[in-house]
Design a protein around this motif. Sequence first.
Motif, PDB file in Angstrom:
ATOM      1  N   GLN A 248       0.821  -1.205   0.000  1.00 47.28           N
ATOM      2  CA  GLN A 248       0.000   0.000   0.000  1.00 47.28           C
ATOM      3  C   GLN A 248       0.853   1.253   0.000  1.00 47.28           C
ATOM      4  N   TYR A 249       1.931   1.266   0.772  1.00 49.14           N
ATOM      5  CA  TYR A 249       2.817   2.425   0.793  1.00 49.14           C
ATOM      6  C   TYR A 249       3.431   2.634  -0.591  1.00 49.14           C
TER       7      TYR A 249
ATOM      8  N   ASP B 206       3.653   5.341   9.979  1.00 49.78           N
ATOM      9  CA  ASP B 206       4.950   5.045  10.599  1.00 49.78           C
ATOM     10  C   ASP B 206       6.016   4.809   9.529  1.00 49.78           C
ATOM     11  N   ALA B 207       5.667   4.064   8.475  1.00 47.12           N
ATOM     12  CA  ALA B 207       6.607   3.800   7.387  1.00 47.12           C
ATOM     13  C   ALA B 207       6.995   5.097   6.689  1.00 47.12           C
ATOM     14  N   PHE B 208       6.027   6.001   6.540  1.00 46.66           N
ATOM     15  CA  PHE B 208       6.293   7.306   5.929  1.00 46.66           C
ATOM     16  C   PHE B 208       7.344   8.055   6.742  1.00 46.66           C
ATOM     17  N   PHE B 209       7.168   8.093   8.046  1.00 41.37           N
ATOM     18  CA  PHE B 209       8.124   8.835   8.868  1.00 41.37           C
ATOM     19  C   PHE B 209       9.487   8.146   8.916  1.00 41.37           C
ATOM     20  N   GLU B 210       9.529   6.826   8.826  1.00 42.95           N
ATOM     21  CA  GLU B 210      10.821   6.133   8.707  1.00 42.95           C
ATOM     22  C   GLU B 210      11.489   6.510   7.391  1.00 42.95           C
ATOM     23  N   ASP B 211      10.698   6.594   6.326  1.00 44.64           N
ATOM     24  CA  ASP B 211      11.200   6.981   5.013  1.00 44.64           C
ATOM     25  C   ASP B 211      11.729   8.421   5.053  1.00 44.64           C
ATOM     26  N   VAL B 212      10.990   9.314   5.696  1.00 47.52           N
ATOM     27  CA  VAL B 212      11.422  10.711   5.824  1.00 47.52           C
ATOM     28  C   VAL B 212      12.733  10.780   6.605  1.00 47.52           C
TER      29      VAL B 212
ATOM     30  N   GLN C   8      -7.464   0.303  10.103  1.00 48.01           N
ATOM     31  CA  GLN C   8      -6.895   1.399  10.884  1.00 48.01           C
ATOM     32  C   GLN C   8      -5.475   1.074  11.335  1.00 48.01           C
ATOM     33  N   GLU C   9      -5.223  -0.183  11.700  1.00 47.82           N
ATOM     34  CA  GLU C   9      -3.869  -0.589  12.081  1.00 47.82           C
ATOM     35  C   GLU C   9      -2.918  -0.454  10.896  1.00 47.82           C
ATOM     36  N   ILE C  10      -3.371  -0.870   9.735  1.00 49.31           N
ATOM     37  CA  ILE C  10      -2.545  -0.767   8.532  1.00 49.31           C
ATOM     38  C   ILE C  10      -2.255   0.702   8.240  1.00 49.31           C
ATOM     39  N   ALA C  11      -3.259   1.555   8.369  1.00 49.82           N
ATOM     40  CA  ALA C  11      -3.064   2.983   8.124  1.00 49.82           C
ATOM     41  C   ALA C  11      -2.014   3.556   9.064  1.00 49.82           C
ATOM     42  N   GLN C  12      -2.063   3.188  10.329  1.00 49.21           N
ATOM     43  CA  GLN C  12      -1.069   3.691  11.281  1.00 49.21           C
ATOM     44  C   GLN C  12       0.323   3.185  10.926  1.00 49.21           C
ATOM     45  N   GLU C  13       0.416   1.953  10.507  1.00 46.06           N
ATOM     46  CA  GLU C  13       1.716   1.408  10.114  1.00 46.06           C
ATOM     47  C   GLU C  13       2.242   2.095   8.856  1.00 46.06           C
ATOM     48  N   ILE C  14       1.345   2.504   7.968  1.00 49.25           N
ATOM     49  CA  ILE C  14       1.776   3.225   6.769  1.00 49.25           C
ATOM     50  C   ILE C  14       2.298   4.607   7.148  1.00 49.25           C
TER      51      ILE C  14
ATOM     52  N   THR D   7      -6.140  -5.475   2.282  1.00 47.83           N
ATOM     53  CA  THR D   7      -5.126  -6.237   1.550  1.00 47.83           C
ATOM     54  C   THR D   7      -4.043  -5.335   0.947  1.00 47.83           C
ATOM     55  N   GLY D   8      -4.121  -4.024   1.215  1.00 50.06           N
ATOM     56  CA  GLY D   8      -3.098  -3.108   0.712  1.00 50.06           C
ATOM     57  C   GLY D   8      -3.145  -2.916  -0.784  1.00 50.06           C
ATOM     58  N   GLN D   9      -4.355  -2.933  -1.347  1.00 55.13           N
ATOM     59  CA  GLN D   9      -4.503  -2.811  -2.795  1.00 55.13           C
ATOM     60  C   GLN D   9      -5.355  -1.613  -3.200  1.00 55.13           C
ATOM     61  N   LEU D  10      -5.445  -0.634  -2.322  1.00 58.11           N
ATOM     62  CA  LEU D  10      -6.244   0.561  -2.596  1.00 58.11           C
ATOM     63  C   LEU D  10      -5.466   1.443  -3.569  1.00 58.11           C
ATOM     64  N   ARG D  11      -6.007   1.601  -4.751  1.00 58.88           N
ATOM     65  CA  ARG D  11      -5.316   2.376  -5.793  1.00 58.88           C
ATOM     66  C   ARG D  11      -5.859   3.794  -5.841  1.00 58.88           C
ATOM     67  N   ILE D  12      -4.979   4.699  -6.195  1.00 57.38           N
ATOM     68  CA  ILE D  12      -5.309   6.118  -6.306  1.00 57.38           C
ATOM     69  C   ILE D  12      -5.679   6.413  -7.759  1.00 57.38           C
TER      70      ILE D  12
END
Length: 178
Positions: free
Chosen positions: A19-20, A76-82, A68-74, A168-173
């Motif tokens: 998803q990220y 978190d991944a964003f801030f790790e990436d930053v 919601q858990e997946i969203a929070q982890e995403i 499932t982390g397949q939400l497309r923009i």
Amino acid sequence: MIFGLFKRKSGNIAIVERQYGLLTAAARQPFLYTDLDVPDNVMGRFEMLSAMLILYFRRTRASARAGQEIAQEIVDAFFEDVDHSIRELGVGDAGVPKKMKKLAGMFYGRLESYAAALEERDGGALAAALRRNFHPQREDAPAMDGLASYLLAVEAALAEAPEELVETGQLRILPAGA
């Protein structure tokens, strides 16, 4: 980083990575930079990825616990990436926490400022907020109406997306310029 070895890992790693990756790809669409006045620089990319994450975060706030858990982890991944990007740009270890605090404040400030306009589906208010954030201190900044319209369309499309895509982390923009 050695501290990453001690982190509690969730069972959502593959879902979060997928998803990220989709959100990052959406924020990097060339059309955003060539036609919708997003600055093609480090801060422009930060702003665009923040906007995509905010839309995703807004979509998942009504999701089941797993979403919601997946969203929070995403996030978190964003801030790790930053954090990683800041270090690659040459900011020393002593300066990273201060820079991260500033960028986190920017992200959560945008979450609040965009939310009101998105709730009301107010393209003008959203464009004004985008203009302030994407082009700070520029008197001649573009109006950002096109980006505001695109983000409103993305939010509407995400609202219609089935929950299983979130889980499932397949939400497309929605593609920009489509």
